[in-house]
Design a protein around this motif. Structure first.
Motif, PDB file in Angstrom:
ATOM      1  N   LEU A 217       0.535  -1.459   0.072  1.00  0.00           N
ATOM      2  CA  LEU A 217       0.156  -0.228  -0.057  1.00  0.00           C
ATOM      3  C   LEU A 217       0.519   1.021  -0.020  1.00  0.00           C
ATOM      4  CD1 LEU A 217      -2.785  -0.697   2.351  1.00  0.00           C
ATOM      5  CD2 LEU A 217      -3.271  -0.694  -0.195  1.00  0.00           C
ATOM      6  N   ARG A 218       2.220   1.378   0.789  1.00  0.00           N
ATOM      7  CA  ARG A 218       2.560   2.805   0.657  1.00  0.00           C
ATOM      8  C   ARG A 218       3.192   2.906  -0.710  1.00  0.00           C
ATOM      9  NH1 ARG A 218       8.927   1.179   2.677  1.00  0.00           N
ATOM     10  NH2 ARG A 218       8.521   0.152   0.748  1.00  0.00           N
ATOM     11  N   ASP A 219       3.680   2.231  -1.997  1.00  0.00           N
ATOM     12  CA  ASP A 219       4.029   2.154  -3.244  1.00  0.00           C
ATOM     13  C   ASP A 219       2.318   3.090  -3.750  1.00  0.00           C
ATOM     14  OD1 ASP A 219       6.634   0.944  -2.237  1.00  0.00           O
ATOM     15  OD2 ASP A 219       5.873  -0.475  -3.512  1.00  0.00           O
ATOM     16  N   GLU A 220       1.661   2.448  -3.424  1.00  0.00           N
ATOM     17  CA  GLU A 220      -0.015   3.171  -3.636  1.00  0.00           C
ATOM     18  C   GLU A 220      -0.183   4.205  -2.835  1.00  0.00           C
ATOM     19  OE1 GLU A 220      -3.313   0.245  -3.960  1.00  0.00           O
ATOM     20  OE2 GLU A 220      -1.719  -1.323  -4.139  1.00  0.00           O
ATOM     21  N   ILE A 221       0.428   4.786  -2.221  1.00  0.00           N
ATOM     22  CA  ILE A 221      -0.130   6.113  -1.238  1.00  0.00           C
ATOM     23  C   ILE A 221       0.852   7.333  -2.240  1.00  0.00           C
ATOM     24  CG2 ILE A 221       0.318   7.425   0.655  1.00  0.00           C
ATOM     25  CD1 ILE A 221      -0.490   4.753   2.098  1.00  0.00           C
ATOM     26  N   GLY A 222       2.070   6.555  -1.887  1.00  0.00           N
ATOM     27  CA  GLY A 222       2.732   7.204  -2.950  1.00  0.00           C
ATOM     28  C   GLY A 222       2.794   7.736  -4.758  1.00  0.00           C
ATOM     29  N   GLU A 223       1.955   6.760  -5.494  1.00  0.00           N
ATOM     30  CA  GLU A 223       1.589   7.449  -7.009  1.00  0.00           C
ATOM     31  C   GLU A 223       0.456   7.699  -7.006  1.00  0.00           C
ATOM     32  OE1 GLU A 223      -0.373   3.847  -7.885  1.00  0.00           O
ATOM     33  OE2 GLU A 223       1.507   2.918  -8.161  1.00  0.00           O
ATOM     34  N   GLY A 224      -0.944   8.325  -5.400  1.00  0.00           N
ATOM     35  CA  GLY A 224      -1.154   9.155  -5.133  1.00  0.00           C
ATOM     36  C   GLY A 224      -0.788  10.949  -5.083  1.00  0.00           C
ATOM     37  N   LEU A 225       0.358  10.564  -3.621  1.00  0.00           N
ATOM     38  CA  LEU A 225       1.073  12.010  -3.839  1.00  0.00           C
ATOM     39  C   LEU A 225       1.307  12.377  -5.247  1.00  0.00           C
ATOM     40  CD1 LEU A 225       2.610  11.243  -0.602  1.00  0.00           C
ATOM     41  CD2 LEU A 225       0.912  12.262  -0.387  1.00  0.00           C
ATOM     42  N   SER A 226       2.164  11.411  -5.510  1.00  0.00           N
ATOM     43  CA  SER A 226       3.378  12.483  -6.737  1.00  0.00           C
ATOM     44  C   SER A 226       1.856  12.512  -8.558  1.00  0.00           C
ATOM     45  CB  SER A 226       3.895  10.554  -7.034  1.00  0.00           C
ATOM     46  OG  SER A 226       5.013  10.214  -6.608  1.00  0.00           O
TER      47      SER A 226
END
Length: 467
Positions: A217-226
């Protein structure tokens, strides 16, 4: 509060009103009931803590802080979960958890075992459940209506939410007086059950979710921020939200204290002022689509942000007396009308330009920043109010309201004349790779696109976000 149970209706014909669309009506009924119920709790819970449990000022502040903390901490996670799994399932689960944990309060009060520690645990659990619910609920709307109707849908949602919040506060006061604050919370329990029931009855299929490349999920959260900060429109509107929330958080922390103590406003007059504010928010939300069509979304939002600091002037100059109370009420009506018009429009723009698979994470980034700014603003307000006084602190908050105006004025969005038409397309396929079948046109849209000229179709429009 109303029930969403109603007989099946045939699909809405082309150009039909949103009110005739079953799924939108179920969504709106459930969410409006939830807003009204939450206002009951906001009214009854402090009374229960202060009157029945003899909570100190610090304990009341901690109770409020613990309720606000989980949405800020969990916003990004909640958005990632909503984009990965079923939004409706996340909403229903959160509603049922909130109903269950809130039920323990009247039960414990009836048994004489209620403690302040229990109230704080309830505040944390319900705050977390509400954060998970809201991330899914806000991002579900674009999958229920055609993109050309998003602004109109948000307009209806914003207006009814403003009215429901005020009605819930008055209902909470009445239930508290008649049944006591503990039993009054059963009204909020009922609202959560209505919300869960209405959400379960929504029949529209959610957009197909792309399979994540990995399970983190950490990577998906990072995708959202980016995703948000890489898009100029999303970045600007998110920063406008966050700076507005911070300024209003500072002002709202001391607003009631200033009116009730410094200006000697009675409890009845205070309630009337809150009612005027709710009417202003509803009027602004309803007028947003027409104002955006006439003046353009960018100029309309910029004008609303420019007017907002001016509405604080009567408050800063006021002295005790009926005339000043009327002036403050008129200014509050205008302030929240501006907030309703600008808020529903900016949310509509963000939802329209965001691809289906990023809706919840996009909203979560805004919620994270706006919700996270409020506790900081409240602490700053308390420190400044003690150091330099309440009126100078309110003056500082008024100047902070200029920041979101400057952010929008320095961006190309200030000249936006029409609502955006669709999210970015894939450079290879020429279309959004994660749009639902409804949005791609392989099935009829949930609400048919009205038969109007293209430029006249972009019309649609909760938090803070103020949020």
């Amino acid at each position: 509060m109303t029930s969403c149970a109603e007989p099946p209706a045939p699909p809405a014909p082309s150009g039909a009103s949103l009110w005739r669309h079953r799924d939108f009506r179920r969504y709106l009924t459930g969410q409006t009931a939830s807003v009204a119920g939450s206002s009951i709790t906001q009214m009854a819970l402090p009374v229960l803590a202060v009157v029945h449990l003899d909570a100190t000022t610090a304990q009341v502040a901690w109770l409020a802080f613990l309720g606000q903390l989980p949405p800020a901490l969990l916003a990004l996670l909640a958005g990632a979960l909503a984009d990965r799994y079923s939004k409706r399932r996340q909403m229903i689960t959160s509603d049922l958890v909130s109903a269950a944990v809130l039920t323990t309060v009247p039960v414990s009060a009836a048994l004489g075992t209620l403690t302040l520690s229990q109230l704080m645990v309830v505040a944390v659990v319900q705050g977390a459940a509400s954060g998970l619910h809201d991330a899914a609920a806000i991002s579900l709307l674009p999958s229920l209506v055609d993109r050309s109707l998003i602004q109109r849908g948000n307009s209806r949602v914003g207006a009814l939410f403003a009215i429901a919040a005020t009605a819930g506060s008055h209902l909470g006061a009445a239930l508290t007086a008649v049944l006591g604050p503990g039993r009054a919370l059963l009204g909020d329990v009922a609202s959560f059950l209505i919300s869960a029931g209405c959400t379960a009855r929504i029949q529209a299929r959610e957009p197909a979710r792309a399979r994540p490349k990995n399970g983190r999920l950490r990577d998906e959260i990072g995708e959202g921020l980016s995703y948000v900060f890489a898009d100029d429109r999303l970045r600007v509107l998110t920063l406008v939200n966050a700076t507005t929330s911070f300024a209003l958080g500072l002002l709202n922390t001391l607003w009631a204290l200033y009116l009730l103590r410094t200006l000697a406003v009675s409890a009845t007059a205070f309630g009337v002022l809150l009612g005027l504010g709710a009417l202003g928010a509803a009027a602004g939300a309803l007028a947003a689509p027409a104002l955006a069509r006439r003046w353009g979304p960018g100029p309309m939002m910029l004008t609303a942000l420019a007017i907002t600091p001016l509405t604080q002037i009567p408050l800063l100059l006021a002295s005790p007396g009926l005339a000043w109370q009327i002036a403050i009420g008129a200014a509050l009506f205008l302030q929240l009308a501006c907030a309703g018009a600008a808020g529903t429009t900016q949310r509509s723009i963000r939802q329209i330009v965001t691809t289906a698979g990023m809706q919840a994470r996009m909203q979560a980034v805004s919620t994270w920043l706006t919700a996270g700014s409020r506790p900081v603003a409240a602490l700053l307000a308390g420190g400044l109010g003690t150091w330099i006084g309440v009126r100078p602190t309110l003056t500082a908050g008024t100047f902070l309201l200029l920041v979101p105006f400057v952010v929008l004025a320095r961006s190309p969005l200030r000249a936006l004349r029409h609502m955006p038409d669709r999210p970015p397309t894939s450079p290879r396929t020429g279309r959004d790779p994660v749009l639902s079948p409804l949005a791609r046109g392989t099935a009829p849209p949930a609400v048919p696109t009205p038969a109007r000229p293209e430029d006249d179709r972009h019309d649609r429009s909760p938090g803070g976000d103020a949020t």
